[in-house]
Design a protein around this motif. Structure first.
Motif, mmCIF file in Angstrom:
data_model
loop_
_atom_site.group_PDB
_atom_site.id
_atom_site.type_symbol
_atom_site.label_atom_id
_atom_site.label_comp_id
_atom_site.label_asym_id
_atom_site.label_seq_id
_atom_site.Cartn_x
_atom_site.Cartn_y
_atom_site.Cartn_z
ATOM 1 N N UNK A 1 15.118 -9.609 -7.165
ATOM 2 C CA UNK A 1 15.735 -8.960 -8.086
ATOM 3 C C UNK A 1 16.106 -10.645 -9.052
ATOM 4 N N UNK A 2 16.509 -9.947 -10.594
ATOM 5 C CA UNK A 2 17.224 -11.479 -11.354
ATOM 6 C C UNK A 2 18.337 -11.943 -10.453
ATOM 7 N N UNK B 1 13.057 4.523 -0.166
ATOM 8 C CA UNK B 1 13.810 4.404 0.333
ATOM 9 C C UNK B 1 13.995 2.242 -0.016
ATOM 10 N N UNK B 2 15.020 2.091 -0.092
ATOM 11 C CA UNK B 2 15.130 0.555 -0.056
ATOM 12 C C UNK B 2 15.463 -0.223 1.435
ATOM 13 N N UNK B 3 15.271 -1.974 1.312
ATOM 14 C CA UNK B 3 15.549 -2.210 3.052
ATOM 15 C C UNK B 3 16.283 -3.449 2.053
ATOM 16 N N UNK B 4 17.017 -4.073 2.596
ATOM 17 C CA UNK B 4 16.932 -5.440 2.185
ATOM 18 C C UNK B 4 16.878 -6.441 3.243
ATOM 19 N N UNK B 5 15.808 -7.539 3.067
ATOM 20 C CA UNK B 5 15.337 -8.166 3.709
ATOM 21 C C UNK B 5 16.025 -9.620 3.563
ATOM 22 N N UNK B 6 16.629 -10.198 4.586
ATOM 23 C CA UNK B 6 16.925 -11.134 4.946
ATOM 24 C C UNK B 6 16.274 -12.358 5.814
#
Length: 92
Positions: A58-59, A82-87
């Motif tokens: 993302x920006x 769907x969206x999944x956060x990447x950590x």
């Protein structure tokens, strides 16, 4: 490189997303110890057959993956995005 592995419809745990890191776009590719990075592991999970992922930033600098899946019990409605956060871990 981000890859889709396995079949989509069944069993629910067969489809997944893997990552093969490299220091260059042409390879050589390495085996990632965290693979698969997205996968349905148990049949009672909400999202089944997670796969076909695309990673984006993302920006604001946050990393995410958009991927296909379908919700348990709603297979006849088709696949969802769907969206999944990447950590990131300390070792990358």
């Amino acid at each position: 490189m981000v890859c889709a592995i396995g079949g989509t419809p069944d069993p629910s745990t067969s489809h997944m997303v893997t990552v093969e890191p490299s220091s260059t776009a042409a390879g050589p590719w390495e085996v990632c110890p965290c693979d698969p990075i997205i996968r349905t592991r148990l049949r009672h999970e909400q999202w089944w057959s997670c796969g076909d992922g695309t990673i984006f930033i993302t920006p604001a600098g946050d990393w995410w993956m958009a991927h296909n899946t379908y919700e348990r019990g709603y297979y006849t409605l088709g696949r969802s995005m769907v969206l999944a956060a990447i950590l990131w871990t300390e070792d990358g």
